[in-house]
Scaffold this active site. Structure first.
Site, mmCIF file in Angstrom:
data_model
loop_
_atom_site.group_PDB
_atom_site.id
_atom_site.type_symbol
_atom_site.label_atom_id
_atom_site.label_comp_id
_atom_site.label_asym_id
_atom_site.label_seq_id
_atom_site.Cartn_x
_atom_site.Cartn_y
_atom_site.Cartn_z
ATOM 1 N N HIS A 160 46.094 -10.524 9.617
ATOM 2 C CA HIS A 160 46.694 -9.356 10.556
ATOM 3 C C HIS A 160 46.851 -8.213 9.466
ATOM 4 O O HIS A 160 47.488 -8.379 8.600
ATOM 5 C CB HIS A 160 48.041 -9.856 11.253
ATOM 6 C CG HIS A 160 48.653 -8.549 12.011
ATOM 7 N ND1 HIS A 160 47.860 -8.375 13.187
ATOM 8 C CD2 HIS A 160 49.671 -7.964 11.962
ATOM 9 C CE1 HIS A 160 48.515 -6.996 13.755
ATOM 10 N NE2 HIS A 160 49.512 -6.791 12.670
ATOM 11 N N VAL A 199 16.687 -0.306 21.395
ATOM 12 C CA VAL A 199 17.715 -0.178 20.057
ATOM 13 C C VAL A 199 17.260 0.952 19.609
ATOM 14 O O VAL A 199 18.013 1.758 19.266
ATOM 15 C CB VAL A 199 17.149 -1.680 19.428
ATOM 16 C CG1 VAL A 199 18.213 -1.265 17.928
ATOM 17 C CG2 VAL A 199 17.464 -2.772 19.943
ATOM 18 N N GLY A 226 0.770 -1.226 0.013
ATOM 19 C CA GLY A 226 -0.037 0.053 -0.006
ATOM 20 C C GLY A 226 0.924 1.145 0.075
ATOM 21 O O GLY A 226 0.205 2.283 -0.349
ATOM 22 N N ALA A 234 10.130 5.564 22.185
ATOM 23 C CA ALA A 234 10.748 4.258 21.835
ATOM 24 C C ALA A 234 10.524 3.196 22.634
ATOM 25 O O ALA A 234 11.616 2.529 23.271
ATOM 26 C CB ALA A 234 12.256 4.592 21.377
ATOM 27 N N THR A 243 8.774 -0.914 6.282
ATOM 28 C CA THR A 243 9.115 -0.160 7.277
ATOM 29 C C THR A 243 10.852 0.079 7.277
ATOM 30 O O THR A 243 11.369 1.000 7.221
ATOM 31 C CB THR A 243 8.658 -0.513 8.892
ATOM 32 O OG1 THR A 243 7.293 -0.731 8.862
ATOM 33 C CG2 THR A 243 9.317 0.323 9.947
#
Ligand code: NAI
Length: 461
Positions: free
Chosen positions: A440, A178, A33, A265, A40
């Site tokens: 390394h 978060v 839609g 949140a 999201t």
């Protein structure tokens, strides 16, 4: 028009499910839609927040570390509108990418909001489509608190916080989860005075408690203020600012704090209204999740559900894995998700990444475990990059040496964790990781050092 599968929702769960269905030869459509694909995550979540985290991290580096490396520039300034344009471009690049993948895989994008009038039918804008299977991947939406009305201007959810008109002077964040900490980091780096109100006495519920403490200490050092044990009661907002009322859990005392922007949140909830789910008799849990069996089948034949709409962590990659598994099951294969090894990442600086059991869980299960820990201070690459805050912690079974959990706070933790996810998928012992040659100088040497610490000891500690 008829399909083998119609997927409702084009977030990471839905679009990935649709692509896998198409790859497996099923005639597939995906209903969305929004104006753009990606849900999201791509439009108002993971991707735009990572763009702002990246930009604000660069600012922090320029302000704090450039001169140390002999890089002298004029005083750096922030053009907020330009930063918003950059964020929009990043979103567009990603959402257009999904459109391309849909075309490539011959998936029909049905534009509009779907309802399921009956088994085997999906209705969008007065047009009804027949389908053998439906996958509901409708995602989640921010959940607020009683007494707090989100207007997305002064009192915002993560959606509003990603497109503020200007950088606020004072930002109050309700919830040290978060979302609160990622967006709190963005605005703190951009110059806002950020205060986080958290109900619990610790941040990021569910994280290994040693990481929680280190993480909070680092964020405090970066300038974020925390008020812990604070139960927010209400927020009164006007056109320009807001006042947050909270009780201290310790003594019930009442306090208030003023802000130009308040970010709520405090969690998200499944977004499943308006599709006719309850009318069809699809079972929904008390917490509002669509109930499924271990093959993502709902209580109604031919209808599956995945992602944030069902139980489990609300993570894009968990939804993606469920999408692939469900597509495979519909195609007659064996879809599987190993929920014990879904990693979690917080994209602050330093990053936080975790997989498997926390030390707190192992303690309460009375399992014999050992801890191999290595500080990034002993890692040459991290020191060169001003990123030596944090550590890698590996938890392994005392008897078998099998890795049970891994927790990282430090540079590129969100990428590093996957070496340990992979090791755990293969049932590796800490020694297997310790015996693997690591190049390394890399951050990943810290993983090997932590694995060595589970045995005879790390070299650089
Ligand atoms: P969360 O559940 O992670 O944290 C909410 C926090 O709010 C908790 O610490 C809770 O104790 C606190 N809280 C609740 N009521 C309160 C009150 N009245 N007063 C003060 N504090 C209160 O929720 P968040 O951060 O909104 O995230 C929602 C979902 O989105 C989570 O499932 C998260 O995993 C997911 N997400 C994941 C991301 C990632 O993986 N990097 C990024 C963004 C979101």
């Amino acid at each position: 028009m008829s399909y083998d599968v119609i997927v409702i929702g084009s977030g990471p769960g839905g679009y990935v499910a649709a692509i896998r269905c198409a790859q497996l030869g099923l005639k597939t459509a995906c209903v969305e839609g929004r104006e753009t694909l990606g849900g999201t995550c791509l439009n108002v979540g993971c991707i735009p927040s990572k763009a702002l985290l990246h930009a604000s991290h660069q600012l922090h580096e320029a302000q704090n570390n450039f001169s140390k490396m002999g890089l002298n520039s004029e005083k750096i300034s922030v053009d907020w509108n330009k930063m918003q344009d950059y964020k929009k471009e990043v979103i567009e690049g990603n959402t257009k990418g999904i459109e391309f993948l849909f075309k490539k895989n011959k998936i029909d994008w049905i534009k509009g909001w779907a309802t399921i009038p009956s088994i085997g039918n999906v209705k969008v804008n007065d047009q009804t489509y027949e389908t053998k299977n439906i996958i509901i991947a409708s995602g989640s939406e921010p959940s607020s608190l009683p007494g707090v009305e989100i207007d997305e201007k002064i009192i915002v959810s993560s959606t509003g916080a990603l497109e503020l008109k200007e950088i606020p002077k004072r930002m109050v964040i309700i919830g040290a989860g978060v979302i609160g900490l990622e967006l709190g980091s963005v605005y703190s780096r951009l110059g806002s005075e950020v205060t986080v109100l958290e109900y619990m006495d610790y941040i990021t519920p569910g994280l290994d408690s040693e990481l929680q403490k280190t993480f909070q200490r680092i964020l405090k050092k970066q300038g974020i203020k925390f008020i812990m044990g604070a139960a927010v009661q209400s927020v009164a907002g006007n056109k320009n600012n807001a006042n947050v009322l909270y009780h201290k859990n310790s003594d019930g005392s009442e306090h208030s704090i003023a802000a130009d922007i308040v970010l709520v949140a405090t969690g998200r909830k499944p977004f499943i209204d308006g599709m006719g789910i309850k009318e069809l008799g699809i079972k929904v849990s008390e917490q509002g999740h669509i109930e499924t069996d271990n093959k993502w089948k709902t209580s109604v034949n031919g209808i599956y559900a995945i992602g944030d709409a069902i139980q489990g962590p609300m993570l894009a990659h968990k939804a993606e894995d469920e999408g692939i598994a469900t597509a495979e099951i519909i195609a007659g294969k064996h879809g599987h998700v190993n929920y014990a090894l879904v990693p979690g990442v917080i994209y602050t600086s330093p990053e936080v990444a975790t997989v498997g059991k926390t030390e707190d869980e192992l303690k309460s299960s009375e399992k014999d475990y050992k801890v191999g820990k290595f500080m990034f201070l002993g890692n040459g690459r991290a020191k060169a990059n001003f990123a030596a805050d944090g550590f890698v912690k590996i938890l392994a079974d005392t008897k078998t040496d099998r890795i049970l959990g891994a927790h990282i706070i430090g540079p590129a933790a969100g990428d590093l964790i996957h070496e340990l996810c992979m090791a755990m998928e293969f049932g590796a012992a800490a020694q297997d990781v310790a015996l693997t040659c690591h190049a390394h100088p890399t951050y990943s040497e810290a993983i090997r050092e932590a694995a060595l610490a589970c045995g005879d000891g790390s070299i650089h500690a």
